[in-house]
Design an enzyme around this catalytic site. Structure first.
Site, PDB file in Angstrom:
ATOM      1  N   GLY A  59      33.937  34.311  38.423  1.00 44.90           N
ATOM      2  CA  GLY A  59      34.185  35.736  38.602  1.00 44.90           C
ATOM      3  C   GLY A  59      33.382  36.296  39.752  1.00 44.90           C
ATOM      4  O   GLY A  59      32.535  35.607  40.331  1.00 44.90           O
ATOM      5  N   PRO A  60      33.621  37.546  40.110  1.00 42.90           N
ATOM      6  CA  PRO A  60      32.923  38.169  41.245  1.00 42.90           C
ATOM      7  C   PRO A  60      31.442  38.355  40.960  1.00 42.90           C
ATOM      8  O   PRO A  60      30.992  38.251  39.823  1.00 42.90           O
ATOM      9  CB  PRO A  60      33.642  39.522  41.397  1.00 42.90           C
ATOM     10  CG  PRO A  60      34.286  39.763  40.081  1.00 42.90           C
ATOM     11  CD  PRO A  60      34.610  38.435  39.496  1.00 42.90           C
ATOM     12  N   GLY A 110      27.827  39.933  40.181  1.00 39.46           N
ATOM     13  CA  GLY A 110      27.351  41.083  39.430  1.00 39.46           C
ATOM     14  C   GLY A 110      27.988  41.320  38.086  1.00 39.46           C
ATOM     15  O   GLY A 110      27.765  42.370  37.484  1.00 39.46           O
ATOM     16  N   VAL A 111      28.805  40.373  37.577  1.00 39.53           N
ATOM     17  CA  VAL A 111      29.450  40.601  36.278  1.00 39.53           C
ATOM     18  C   VAL A 111      28.656  39.976  35.129  1.00 39.53           C
ATOM     19  O   VAL A 111      29.072  40.020  33.979  1.00 39.53           O
ATOM     20  CB  VAL A 111      30.899  40.052  36.265  1.00 39.53           C
ATOM     21  CG1 VAL A 111      31.764  40.827  37.220  1.00 39.53           C
ATOM     22  CG2 VAL A 111      30.927  38.568  36.593  1.00 39.53           C
ATOM     23  N   GLY A 112      27.516  39.351  35.432  1.00 38.47           N
ATOM     24  CA  GLY A 112      26.641  38.866  34.370  1.00 38.47           C
ATOM     25  C   GLY A 112      26.832  37.418  33.988  1.00 38.47           C
ATOM     26  O   GLY A 112      26.567  37.038  32.845  1.00 38.47           O
ATOM     27  N   SER A 118      50.545  38.275  48.122  1.00 39.26           N
ATOM     28  CA  SER A 118      51.051  39.335  47.251  1.00 39.26           C
ATOM     29  C   SER A 118      51.368  40.637  47.977  1.00 39.26           C
ATOM     30  O   SER A 118      51.609  41.648  47.342  1.00 39.26           O
ATOM     31  CB  SER A 118      50.042  39.603  46.133  1.00 39.26           C
ATOM     32  OG  SER A 118      48.797  39.959  46.670  1.00 39.26           O
ATOM     33  N   LYS A 171      43.688  43.469  39.881  1.00 36.77           N
ATOM     34  CA  LYS A 171      44.454  44.440  40.673  1.00 36.77           C
ATOM     35  C   LYS A 171      44.690  45.717  39.886  1.00 36.77           C
ATOM     36  O   LYS A 171      44.621  46.826  40.437  1.00 36.77           O
ATOM     37  CB  LYS A 171      45.776  43.815  41.107  1.00 36.77           C
ATOM     38  CG  LYS A 171      45.609  42.668  42.108  1.00 36.77           C
ATOM     39  CD  LYS A 171      46.922  42.005  42.413  1.00 36.77           C
ATOM     40  CE  LYS A 171      46.737  40.862  43.430  1.00 36.77           C
ATOM     41  NZ  LYS A 171      47.992  40.165  43.723  1.00 36.77           N
TER      42      LYS A 171
END
EC number: 3.4.21.53
Length: 773
Positions: A354-355, A357-359, A677, A720
Site C-alpha cells: 500500500g501507499p 503512511g498507512v501503517g 484507465s 480511485k
C-alpha cells in the site's frame, strides 16, 4: 570462439618464446629457414604464422616438434643487425590451428584455420574479468617485477580474451603453461585458468616473503618471547586468573553447552573450539574461529516463545493499535485460530502492500504484540549485495552472517515476527541478486533448512512469521511474489482519518511535546479542516506532521505565558498552520466544454486528473502534452480513431481531422503520468470539445477504451473512489466488469457516491455530458 577462415602463411618456429594475439614484441631471427619465411612474408602481405617449438634444443624442427596452435602475426618492422641476425617487430593478430604442414625448399609453409574472438563479455565473463584484475593488482603490489604502468594498461582492456592473454604474458610461467592458455579457445575457461594461476603465484610470493622474514628473526628474540610467555602463564596460575587463553576456552565451552544447540551443531562448535585452543593467539585465523563460535552460541537454536491463544485478547490488541484495516486483522486472527486448533503451523509469508503512511510497519509490530512474540525488523531498501541476505564466507576478512541470521540473533527466539521492510526497493548488480537469495528464506518448503554462508549449517526458519511491506507490488520479481500472500492496504477515508487523529495521533504528539490534554484541545472540525485543506495523502503521515506543528505552536504559547490552555478551532486553525495548502473538492466550479475529470491510481493512493482538449483551425495535427507515458498516448490515439469512425453518429464534422488541430493536455506537466484507465476520459473530453457540449463537473470516470468503443476493466477502483470522494465528486462512471470491486469500497464513501457501470462509450456520453446528443 568460432572458426573464421583458412589461410596459407609462412611458418616461423619460436624457441623459448610465445606470442599471444594483440602482443607487440621484438624477435631475433638467425636460422636460414626462419629468415626465408620472414622475407617471403614481407614480399606477400607482411603476415606470418608464429608457433612455438616443444623442445628448445632442436635446431631443425619438423612438424612433430612444433605445437599445432599458434598466432597469426603481422611483421611491422625488420632490421638486419651487424652479427647477421634479423631483429623483427611483430604484432599478434589471431589464434590459429595448423591444418596441414608443407615443407618448401627454403622455409616451412602451413595452412592455418583462424578463429575470431568475441569482443563483448558475457555477465559471467565480466565478473571473472573483475576478479582476475583484482588478483593481478594484488600480485603487482606483491611482486617488484611488474610496474604500475603495466597494471594500468591491463586495467584499460575491455575484451575478456585479450585481458587473459596479456596478463599471462607478464607472469613467470613455463612455455608449456603459456601454450595451454593459448590453446584454451573458450574465453571463460581461459579467464578461470589465469585466475587460478594468479592465486597460486600470490601464494608463492607470500610464502617467499614469510620465509625471508622468518630468517631475519634472531634466535634471541624468539627465546625472549618464549621466556616472557612462560612467566605470564606462571603468574596467571599463581593468581588463579581466568582471563588467559585457558579461561577463554573454558568460557566458550560453557556457552556451547548452555546454548541448547542441536547435537551435530554442538559437535562442530566443539571441533572448532579445539582448533582455537591449539592455535597461537597471534594467528589471524584465531579471531575468525572465536567470532564463529560466538555466533553459533548466540543464535537461538531451540528456544521458542509461547503464543498467546486468547483470540479475543489478540483482537482487542489489534483494534487498540489500529483503526480500520479489517482484512489484515481478520487474516491474523484466522492464523491464530488455526494454530490454536493444530498447535503447529508453518509461519505465513504476508506482504502488506500500500501507499506510504498507512501503517504497514506499525501493523507488523502490533501483530507481534497480539501473538506475544518477539519482533525484529530489517530494511531492504537499496540492498544490492547477495551477501547481505546469505552472509559472507569465513575466508573473507571481516566476514559475518547475513541480515536474516543477524535478525534471528536479535530476536532471541526461533519464532519471532520478522518484518522485511521495503522489499520492493531492493536492487541487484554484479555482486548478486538479493531477491533471488530471499527465495529460500520465504519458501515454506525450503526455509526449514536455510543456509547462511557464514554459519555453514542449516537453520530452521519455518516457525518464523515473515511479514513484508511494499509500496509497489509491480517491482517485486515474480518468483518472489509467488511465495507471498498479498494484503492490499488502500488508505483511509476521511472518517477513518478523523478517528485515527483523535484516538492515536493527537495523544502521541501531545505527549511527545511535553503537553497534557488539559493544556490543549483540538476540535473535531479543526481536525477535519486539517485533513481537507492541509494534507492530500492516502495515509496519515502528513496529518501527524500537521498535528505536531499545532502542538509546537501551542507549546510556545503556553511557555511564553500568553495562555494556560490552548483551544484549536476551525476559525483559529490558520494561526497554527498558515494558509490552506489545498482546495478541498477539486471538481470544477461549472460544467466546461473540453474538460473531463479522470481518476488515477498511483503508488501514493488515488488521485483525480483533469484532462483538457483544445480544438483550433489547422491541418489535423494531434498534440499530447503533460508528460504522458506511452500507455496514455496510445489511449489518446485510440479515442481519436474511435471518434473518426463514429463522427456521423456523434454529430461531428467527418473532416475534423483534416481542418482542425487538436491539443490534449493533462495539467501539472512536470509530474509523469501513465496508465490504461484514462481512455474514456480522453474520449469524452475530445467529443465535448468537438461538439461544444459541456461535461458534467460532478462526474469522474475511469476505464480503458477500445477502437470499437467498448469500456475495459481497470484496477485500483477503491483508491480511485476515495480520491473522487476527497475531490467532492458525486458520480463515478466505471467499467461494468468492475462491479465486483464495489464491495471493497468503505460504506462511508459508497453512501456519498453514485456508481454507474458502463460497457460502451455511448453509455459514458449519456451520463457524462450535458444536453441532448
Amino acid at each position: 570462439m568460432e572458426k573464421e577462415k583458412t589461410v596459407t602463411r609462412p611458418l616461423l618456429p619460436l624457441r623459448g618464446l610465445l606470442v599471444y594475439p594483440t602482443m607487440v614484441l621484438h624477435l631475433d631471427v638467425g636460422r636460414e629457414k626462419s629468415v626465408a619465411a620472414l622475407e617471403t612474408a614481407m614480399v606477400d602481405d607482411d603476415e606470418i604464422f608464429l608457433a612455438t617449438q616443444q623442445e628448445v634444443s632442436v635446431d631443425e624442427p619438423t612438424e612433430d616438434d612444433i605445437y599445432q596452435i599458434g598466432t597469426l602475426a603481422k611483421v611491422k618492422q625488420m632490421i638486419k643487425l651487424p652479427n647477421g641476425t634479423i631483429r623483427v617487430l611483430v604484432e599478434g593478430l589471431k589464434r590459429g590451428e595448423v591444418s596441414s604442414f608443407v615443407e618448401r625448399d627454403t622455409y616451412y609453409e602451413v595452412d592455418v584455420d583462424l578463429y575470431e574472438e568475441r569482443e563483448e563479455p558475457t555477465a559471467e565473463e565480466e565478473a571473472l574479468m573483475r576478479n582476475v584484475l583484482a588478483q593481478f593488482e594484488q600480485y603487482t603490489q606483491m611482486s617488484k617485477k611488474i610496474s604500475q604502468e603495466t597494471y594500468d594498461s591491463v586495467a584499460d582492456i575491455e575484451q575478456p580474451g585479450c585481458m587473459a592473454d596479456i596478463i599471462s604474458s607478464h607472469l613467470p610461467l613455463k612455455i608449456s603453461q603459456k601454450q595451454e592458455i593459448l590453446e584454451t579457445f573458450d574465453i571463460t575457461d581461459r579467464l578461470t585458468r589465469v585466475l587460478n594461476i594468479l592465486n597460486n603465484e600470490k601464494e608463492v610470493l607470500g610464502l617467499e616473503k614469510k620465509i625471508g622474514q622468518r630468517v631475519k628473526k634472531s634466535m634471541e628474540k624468539t627465546q625472549k618471547e618464549y621466556y616472557l610467555r612462560e612467566q605470564m602463564k606462571a603468574i596467571q596460575k599463581e593468581l588463579g586468573d581466568k582471563d588467559g587463553k585457558d579461561g577463554e576456552v573454558a568460557e566458550l565451552r560453557e556457552k556451547i553447552q548452555e546454548s541448547d544447540m542441536p547435537e551435530h551443531i554442538e559437535e562442530k562448535a566443539l571441533k572448532e573450539l579445539g582448533r582455537y585452543e591449539r592455535m597461537s593467539p597471534s594467528s589471524a585465523e584465531s579471531s575468525v574461529i572465536r567470532n564463529y563460535i560466538e555466533w553459533l552460541t548466540q543464535i537461538p537454536w531451540s528456544y521458542e516463545t509461547t503464543d498467546h491463544h486468547d483470540i479475543h485478547r489478540s483482537e482487542e490488541i489489534l483494534n487498540e493499535d489500529h483503526y480500520g484495516l479489517e482484512k489484515v486483522k481478520e487474516r491474523v486472527l484466522e492464523y491464530l485460530s488455526v494454530q490454536q486448533l493444530t498447535e503447529k503451523l508453518k509461519g505465513p509469508i504476508l506482504c502488506l502492500a500500500g501507499p506510504p503512511g498507512v501503517g504497514k510497519t506499525s501493523l507488523a509490530r502490533s501483530i507481534a504484540r497480539s501473538l506475544d512474540r518477539h519482533f525484529v525488523r530489517i530494511s531492504l531498501g537499496g540492498v544490492r549485495d547477495e551477501a547481505e541476505i546469505r552472509g559472507h564466507r569465513r575466508t573473507y576478512v571481516g566476514a559475518m552472517p547475513g541480515r536474516i541470521i543477524q535478525g534471528m540473533k536479535k530476536a532471541g527466539s526461533m519464532n519471532p515476527v520478522f518484518l522485511l521492510d521495503e522489499i520492493d526497493k531492493m536492487a541487484h548488480d554484479f555482486r548478486g541478486d538479493p531477491s533471488s537469495a530471499l527465495l529460500e528464506v520465504l519458501d515454506p518448503e525450503q526455509n526449514n533448512a536455510f543456509s547462511d554462508h557464514f554459519i555453514e549449517e542449516p537453520y530452521d526458519l519455518s516457525k518464523t512469521m515473515f511479514i513484508m511491506t511494499a509500496n509497489n507490488v509491480g517491482t517485486i520479481p515474480a518468483p518472489l511474489l509467488d511465495r507471498m500472500e498479498i494484503i492490499h492496504i488502500s488508505g483511509y477515508t476521511e472518517v477513518e482519518k478523523v478517528q485515527i487523529a483523535k484516538t492515536y495521533l493527537l495523544d502521541k504528539q501531545v505527549e511527545d511535546h511535553g503537553l497534557t490534554r488539559s493544556q490543549i484541545q483540538v476540535k473535531d472540525e479543526a481536525i477535519i479542516d486539517t485533513i481537507r485543506h492541509y494534507t492530500r495523502e492516502a495515509g496519515v503521515r502528513s496529518l501527524e506532521r500537521q498535528l505536531a506543528t499545532v502542538c509546537r505552536k501551542a507549546a510556545r504559547i503556553i511557555v511564553s505565558g500568553d495562555k494556560k490552555r490552548v483551544i484549536v478551532t476551525k476559525n483559529t486553525l490558520k494561526d497554527f498552520l498558515g494558509q490552506p495548502k489545498y482546495r478541498y473538492g477539486k471538481k470544477e466550479a461549472e460544467d466546461l466544454v473540453g474538460a473531463a475529470t479522470g481518476l488515477a491510481y498511483t503508488s501514493a493512493g488515488g488521485d483525480t486528473l483533469t484532462i483538457e482538449v483544445s480544438v483550433s483551425p489547422g491541418k489535423g495535427k494531434l498534440t499530447l502534452t503533460g508528460k504522458l507515458g506511452d500507455v496514455m498516448k496510445e489511449s489518446a490515439q485510440a479515442a481519436f480513431s474511435y471518434i473518426r469512425s463514429r463522427s456521423d453518429e456523434l454529430n461531428i464534422d467527418p473532416e475534423f481531422n483534416e481542418n482542425q488541430d487538436i491539443h490534449i493536455h493533462v495539467p501539472e506537466g512536470a509530474t509523469p503520468k501513465d496508465g490504461p484507465s484514462a481512455g474514456i476520459t480522453m474520449a469524452t473530453a475530445l467529443i465535448s470539445s468537438l461538439t461544444g457540449r459541456p461535461v458534467r463537473r460532478e462526474v469522474g470516470m475511469t476505464g480503458e477504451i477500445t477502437l470499437r468503443g467498448r469500456v475495459l476493466p481497470i484496477g485500483g477502483l477503491k483508491e480511485k473512489a476515495m480520491s473522487a470522494h476527497r475531490a467532492g465528486l458525486s458520480v463515478i462512471l466505471m467499467p461494468k466488469e468492475n462491479e465486483k470491486d464495489l464491495e471493497e469500497i468503505p460504506d462511508s464513501v459508497r453512501e456519498d457516491l453514485t456508481f454507474i457501470p458502463v460497457s460502451h462509450l455511448d453509455d459514458v456520453l449519456k451520463h457524462a455530458m450535458v444536453g441532448e446528443k
